[in-house]
Write an enzyme that holds these catalytic residues in place. Structure first.
Site, PDB file in Angstrom:
ATOM      1  N   GLY A   1       0.804  -1.216   0.000  1.00 25.11           N
ATOM      2  CA  GLY A   1       0.000   0.000   0.000  1.00 25.11           C
ATOM      3  C   GLY A   1       0.833   1.260   0.000  1.00 25.11           C
ATOM      4  O   GLY A   1       1.969   1.294  -0.466  1.00 25.11           O
TER       5      GLY A   1
ATOM      6  N   ASP B   1      -5.565  -8.156  -6.306  1.00 22.88           N
ATOM      7  CA  ASP B   1      -5.206  -7.953  -4.901  1.00 22.88           C
ATOM      8  C   ASP B   1      -4.066  -6.950  -4.828  1.00 22.88           C
ATOM      9  O   ASP B   1      -3.037  -7.134  -5.473  1.00 22.88           O
ATOM     10  CB  ASP B   1      -4.784  -9.278  -4.244  1.00 22.88           C
ATOM     11  CG  ASP B   1      -5.911 -10.296  -4.222  1.00 22.88           C
ATOM     12  OD1 ASP B   1      -7.033  -9.926  -3.836  1.00 22.88           O
ATOM     13  OD2 ASP B   1      -5.673 -11.450  -4.624  1.00 22.88           O
ATOM     14  N   LEU B   2      -4.231  -5.907  -4.056  1.00 19.18           N
ATOM     15  CA  LEU B   2      -3.270  -4.809  -4.022  1.00 19.18           C
ATOM     16  C   LEU B   2      -1.868  -5.298  -3.680  1.00 19.18           C
ATOM     17  O   LEU B   2      -1.653  -5.869  -2.608  1.00 19.18           O
ATOM     18  CB  LEU B   2      -3.721  -3.758  -3.002  1.00 19.18           C
ATOM     19  CG  LEU B   2      -2.797  -2.537  -2.838  1.00 19.18           C
ATOM     20  CD1 LEU B   2      -2.704  -1.765  -4.145  1.00 19.18           C
ATOM     21  CD2 LEU B   2      -3.294  -1.649  -1.697  1.00 19.18           C
ATOM     22  N   ASP B   3      -0.929  -5.068  -4.598  1.00 22.23           N
ATOM     23  CA  ASP B   3       0.486  -5.371  -4.401  1.00 22.23           C
ATOM     24  C   ASP B   3       0.744  -6.840  -4.069  1.00 22.23           C
ATOM     25  O   ASP B   3       1.702  -7.174  -3.376  1.00 22.23           O
ATOM     26  CB  ASP B   3       1.081  -4.480  -3.293  1.00 22.23           C
ATOM     27  CG  ASP B   3       1.050  -3.010  -3.656  1.00 22.23           C
ATOM     28  OD1 ASP B   3       1.129  -2.706  -4.860  1.00 22.23           O
ATOM     29  OD2 ASP B   3       0.936  -2.167  -2.744  1.00 22.23           O
ATOM     30  N   GLU B   4      -0.096  -7.734  -4.563  1.00 22.65           N
ATOM     31  CA  GLU B   4       0.059  -9.161  -4.250  1.00 22.65           C
ATOM     32  C   GLU B   4       0.174 -10.028  -5.492  1.00 22.65           C
ATOM     33  O   GLU B   4       0.074 -11.248  -5.418  1.00 22.65           O
ATOM     34  CB  GLU B   4      -1.103  -9.649  -3.365  1.00 22.65           C
ATOM     35  CG  GLU B   4      -1.096  -9.032  -1.971  1.00 22.65           C
ATOM     36  CD  GLU B   4      -2.099  -9.687  -1.040  1.00 22.65           C
ATOM     37  OE1 GLU B   4      -2.621 -10.760  -1.389  1.00 22.65           O
ATOM     38  OE2 GLU B   4      -2.353  -9.129   0.042  1.00 22.65           O
TER      39      GLU B   4
END
Length: 279
Positions: A197, A222-225
């Site tokens: 994030g 999925d954020l930054d995944e």
């Protein structure tokens, strides 16, 4: 259809005896010369192989022959060895974009930069120095979906093979990402999975870390995944402020992004679940 060029054959699926033999034998029978070959079997028994070869061949005949020799469950991709067409998305920070543009200008990027798109016009003067189209697509007064629709209309002009997020500081919606599955590469300013994030250097400073890093990964919902392509780190200590860490991190970010893009553009990356296998 007959091709005379270098090609890359990508293969993955359940491991079986003789896979390498069957592929190399088919290429030999089609009078093709293997330049380089890499393979890997995961602990779970999945086989990956990248074969670079050259010669004159009929694409349909070669793929049909390969499929008859290989067991069920094997996925084949045959790509010409060529530069990829890309569009770069940015916000305000120049360091990753500047590095990519210089590499492109000196033919070190393995890609053709078709355009740069930004939700601010701050970087237009930089891009104009390289003679590349710059599109200012403001997000002001728009919902996230409306802004992304405007970006998609611009992207439709170019039909890029990949999107590169060179410090593009907006979270993409699933609807947008689904237009480019496993074809959006992002640089994140931390050593993922730590400090996802916003404000990762502030998070790192508050935790008193002794290394900072950067991660290039594919974008998913999925954020930054998304699957991680490349990472690197740099030593820091208690004397570094969050601002110092951010300044040091810029060099790591641009190096990691260029390393990841070289791997992707040379067809060296396989997606396996949420992991990237690099050959």
């Amino acid at each position: 259809m007959t091709d005379i060029t270098k090609h890359i054959l990508l293969m993955d699926g359940p491991d079986n005896k003789g896979l390498i033999y069957h592929v190399t034998n088919v290429l030999y029978r089609h009078d093709l010369n293997i330049i380089h070959n890499d393979e890997y079997v995961s602990p779970g028994g999945r086989f990956f192989m990248r074969t670079e070869f050259e010669g004159t061949f009929n694409t349909d005949a070669l793929l049909a022959d390969l499929k008859t020799q290989l067991p069920e469950g094997i996925t084949l991709r045959l790509n010409p060895k060529k530069k990829k067409n890309i569009v770069v998305l940015v916000t305000k920070e120049h360091h990753c974009l500047g590095d990519l543009l210089i590499r492109y200008a000196f033919d070190e990027l393995d890609a053709d930069v078709l355009a740069v798109i930004s939700n601010y016009n701050v970087l237009q003067p930089l891009v104009s120095k390289f003679g590349i189209p710059f599109h200012y697509v403001s997000h002001e007064g728009k919902t996230r979906e409306q802004h992304e629709e405007a970006i998609l209309r611009t992207l439709a002009i170019y039909e890029p093979e990949y999107l590169v997020l060179a410090k593009y500081m907006r979270v993409l919606t699933p609807g947008f990402v689904n237009h480019f599955p496993n074809r959006i590469v992002n640089i994140h300013h931390s050593f993922l999975p730590a400090f996802v994030g916003a404000n990762p250097y502030r998070q790192a400073y508050e935790r008193g870390v002794k290394i900072i890093g950067a991660t290039a990964h594919f974008v998913n919902n999925d954020l930054d995944e998304g699957p991680i392509i490349a990472q690197n780190v740099k030593d820091v200590n208690h004397r570094h402020s969050a601002a110092d860490m951010a300044a040091e991190g810029k060099d790591v970010e641009k190096i990691v992004l260029s390393q990841a893009l070289k791997l992707v553009f040379n067809d060296r990356v396989f997606i396996s679940g949420n992991r990237a296998v690099v050959l």
